[in-house]
Design a protein around this motif. Sequence first.
Motif, mmCIF file in Angstrom:
data_model
loop_
_atom_site.group_PDB
_atom_site.id
_atom_site.type_symbol
_atom_site.label_atom_id
_atom_site.label_comp_id
_atom_site.label_asym_id
_atom_site.label_seq_id
_atom_site.Cartn_x
_atom_site.Cartn_y
_atom_site.Cartn_z
ATOM 1 N N LEU A 46 0.780 -1.251 -0.126
ATOM 2 C CA LEU A 46 0.040 -0.073 0.221
ATOM 3 C C LEU A 46 0.900 1.335 0.109
ATOM 4 C CD1 LEU A 46 -2.798 1.396 0.115
ATOM 5 C CD2 LEU A 46 -2.769 1.161 2.599
ATOM 6 N N ARG A 47 2.075 1.252 0.798
ATOM 7 C CA ARG A 47 2.894 2.248 0.838
ATOM 8 C C ARG A 47 3.471 2.568 -0.515
ATOM 9 N NH1 ARG A 47 4.875 1.143 6.615
ATOM 10 N NH2 ARG A 47 3.619 2.562 7.694
ATOM 11 N N ALA A 48 3.810 1.572 -1.337
ATOM 12 C CA ALA A 48 4.419 1.860 -2.430
ATOM 13 C C ALA A 48 3.329 2.564 -3.514
ATOM 14 C CB ALA A 48 4.769 0.050 -3.010
ATOM 15 N N VAL A 49 2.141 2.055 -3.591
ATOM 16 C CA VAL A 49 1.125 2.643 -4.214
ATOM 17 C C VAL A 49 1.089 4.210 -3.776
ATOM 18 C CG1 VAL A 49 -1.354 2.906 -4.815
ATOM 19 C CG2 VAL A 49 -0.215 0.725 -4.392
ATOM 20 N N ILE A 50 0.905 4.596 -2.736
ATOM 21 C CA ILE A 50 1.001 5.817 -2.187
ATOM 22 C C ILE A 50 2.225 6.683 -2.502
ATOM 23 C CG2 ILE A 50 1.043 7.326 -0.029
ATOM 24 C CD1 ILE A 50 -0.640 5.376 1.336
ATOM 25 N N SER A 51 3.280 5.871 -2.379
ATOM 26 C CA SER A 51 4.717 6.545 -2.753
ATOM 27 C C SER A 51 4.748 6.938 -4.217
ATOM 28 C CB SER A 51 5.829 5.642 -2.230
ATOM 29 O OG SER A 51 7.269 5.994 -2.763
ATOM 30 N N ARG A 52 4.253 5.886 -5.202
ATOM 31 C CA ARG A 52 4.298 6.055 -6.472
ATOM 32 C C ARG A 52 3.548 7.428 -7.066
ATOM 33 N NH1 ARG A 52 4.574 0.355 -6.769
ATOM 34 N NH2 ARG A 52 2.593 0.298 -6.961
ATOM 35 N N SER A 53 2.715 7.715 -6.248
ATOM 36 C CA SER A 53 1.722 9.008 -6.774
ATOM 37 C C SER A 53 2.673 10.195 -6.621
ATOM 38 C CB SER A 53 0.538 9.082 -5.659
ATOM 39 O OG SER A 53 0.955 9.511 -4.571
ATOM 40 N N HIS A 54 3.645 10.327 -6.003
ATOM 41 C CA HIS A 54 4.825 11.396 -5.655
ATOM 42 C C HIS A 54 3.770 12.531 -5.461
ATOM 43 C CE1 HIS A 54 7.413 9.904 -9.271
ATOM 44 N NE2 HIS A 54 7.284 8.843 -8.212
ATOM 45 N N GLU A 55 2.830 12.229 -4.362
ATOM 46 C CA GLU A 55 2.007 13.380 -3.869
ATOM 47 C C GLU A 55 1.933 13.614 -2.427
ATOM 48 O OE1 GLU A 55 -1.692 13.037 -5.555
ATOM 49 O OE2 GLU A 55 -1.235 13.537 -7.531
ATOM 50 N N GLY A 56 2.621 12.512 -1.572
ATOM 51 C CA GLY A 56 2.624 12.597 -0.346
ATOM 52 C C GLY A 56 3.684 13.433 0.260
ATOM 53 N N SER A 96 9.458 8.368 -2.719
ATOM 54 C CA SER A 96 10.273 8.804 -3.811
ATOM 55 C C SER A 96 11.252 9.713 -4.025
ATOM 56 C CB SER A 96 9.124 9.337 -5.298
ATOM 57 O OG SER A 96 8.519 10.279 -4.888
ATOM 58 N N LEU A 97 12.438 9.472 -4.701
ATOM 59 C CA LEU A 97 13.668 10.578 -4.592
ATOM 60 C C LEU A 97 13.841 10.843 -6.119
ATOM 61 C CD1 LEU A 97 15.761 8.849 -1.984
ATOM 62 C CD2 LEU A 97 14.489 10.933 -1.656
ATOM 63 N N PRO A 98 14.778 12.190 -6.161
ATOM 64 C CA PRO A 98 14.963 12.442 -7.580
ATOM 65 C C PRO A 98 16.063 11.825 -7.911
ATOM 66 C CG PRO A 98 15.496 14.406 -5.978
ATOM 67 C CD PRO A 98 14.706 13.185 -5.376
#
Length: 556
Positions: A46-56, A96-98
């Motif tokens: 679930l965290r991966a889904v949230i992370s991939r949104s790049h909006e948290g 996510s990171l740049p």
Amino acid sequence: MRRFVYCKVVLTTSLVWVLVDAFLLLYFSECNKCDDRKDRSLLPALRAVISRSHEGPGEMGKAVNIAKDNQEKMKELFKINQFNLMASDMIALNRSLPDVRLDGCKTKVYADDLPTTSIVIVFHNEAWSTLLRTVHSVISRSPRHLLVEIVLVDDASERDFLKKKLEGYVRTLEVPVKILRMEQRSGLIRARLRGAAATTGQVITFLDAHCECTEGWLEPLLARIKEDRTAVVCPIIDVISDETFEYMAGSDMTYGGFNWKLNFRWYPVPQREMDRRKGDRTLPVRTPTMAGGLFSIDKMYFEEIGSYDPGMDIWGGENLEMSFRIWQCGGSLEIVTCSHVGHVFRKATPYSFPGGTGQVINKNNRRLAEVWMDEFKDFFYIISPGVMRVDYGDVSSRKALREALKCKPFAWYLENIYPDSQIPRRYYSLGEIRNVETNQCVDNMGRKENEKVGFFNCHGMGGNQVFSYTADKEIRTDDLCLDVSRLNGPVVMLKCHHMKGNQMFEYDAERLTLLHVNSNQCLDMPSEEDKMVPTLRDCNGSRSQQWLLRNMTLSI
């Protein structure tokens, strides 16, 4: 008819996704109350889904700013780990990171048969979010076939969530994670030795417990070790803000050095190193020293070269000891500029050391000075005279190691690896600079760069009154040199630039004068206007322009 069937398919598909969403929401809202076993096994997904949104919060390495009404609570939580725990806990464990790599690094292709690695992470009372964010970043950004395991070494933590809760959590991860427990507080050095002994990978990669690995971080480290097993390699250490957890790219134009007090310091990469790499910034930088928290080393080479000095306590000095040993004993130490790992840099440590921080670091530094620095250890002892009273234990086994490995002298290291060291290779004097007329001494007064040098009663205790007159005709105190940019002064302390100019003084051992070459004036006692600062005046042969450069003797 076809339209009716099409509508049924759309409606059915939509209903299925609604049910899945409802299930996930119910499941994970309940998961806040559940234990640490398989109940949490879907949480990383679930965290991966949230992370991939790049909006948290904190996504793409952005800063997390706490609202004004939570500032007081934030400050209280900050004291626990000496970083913004409230901000950290708001950020996804696999945010996510740049991609901060140089463009030339992004197109590099690495062999499939790179050596495998085990990751060793030591922690003591670490925050849950920073520790697990370190682990998740390793797993999600490392090729699975290269990552054998993660070894977590608990250095006698006291926090409950780092016990069974942590053990339950790591069992759900897709990479084997071992947790080793030290029976009593042993410090970073001995805990890392314990972790290293438990690894099964061909390479050991050491990380701190508050790091974040970026895309493509691992392959260039392992590729360099595949080329040369005696290369010890470090990533560029990016900065994660202790206040906002903003991710900021580190520079590929700095490398590791040290000062007379044996403090690790970052300095600009010299032109000679740029020339050696022919201007290709994607090639590794040969660095005289490493920061010590993050590096990879061939496991067999780690053991052959003497791992860590087990006589050192807790933390401090082990990075310089290993740096000197690697270079003097035939290896190389490099910063691999295509590898980036972020690290939370704290302004203060939240932990206390048995015996006090200063006592521990002085002991460790004295051990490395006695074993590896030969006569150049005098620079450390004279500027830090209190260290002479510290019991540093038995170093005979480390000296025997140096002899067995046929290691080179420290003078070779200064000449070939660190010619721009703060410790001069050749010098005329190391000690006080005493004025003949006043019998007082030049004194740095503990002042910093770009401040005036001082003048005070001679005390003969070293420290702030230690200056070296070098073969390059500098008057140097640690990494600062006396510098005069105009007639009659003032005499200030600036970073030594090795270019002579305003920092060049000629000492006449017969006349006892110090001539500032650029101005053609002599160093003189202070004026009436400022009795605490030496000055420059036209040379006149007076006693006030005569100086005794004395080498200090050490009583060990």
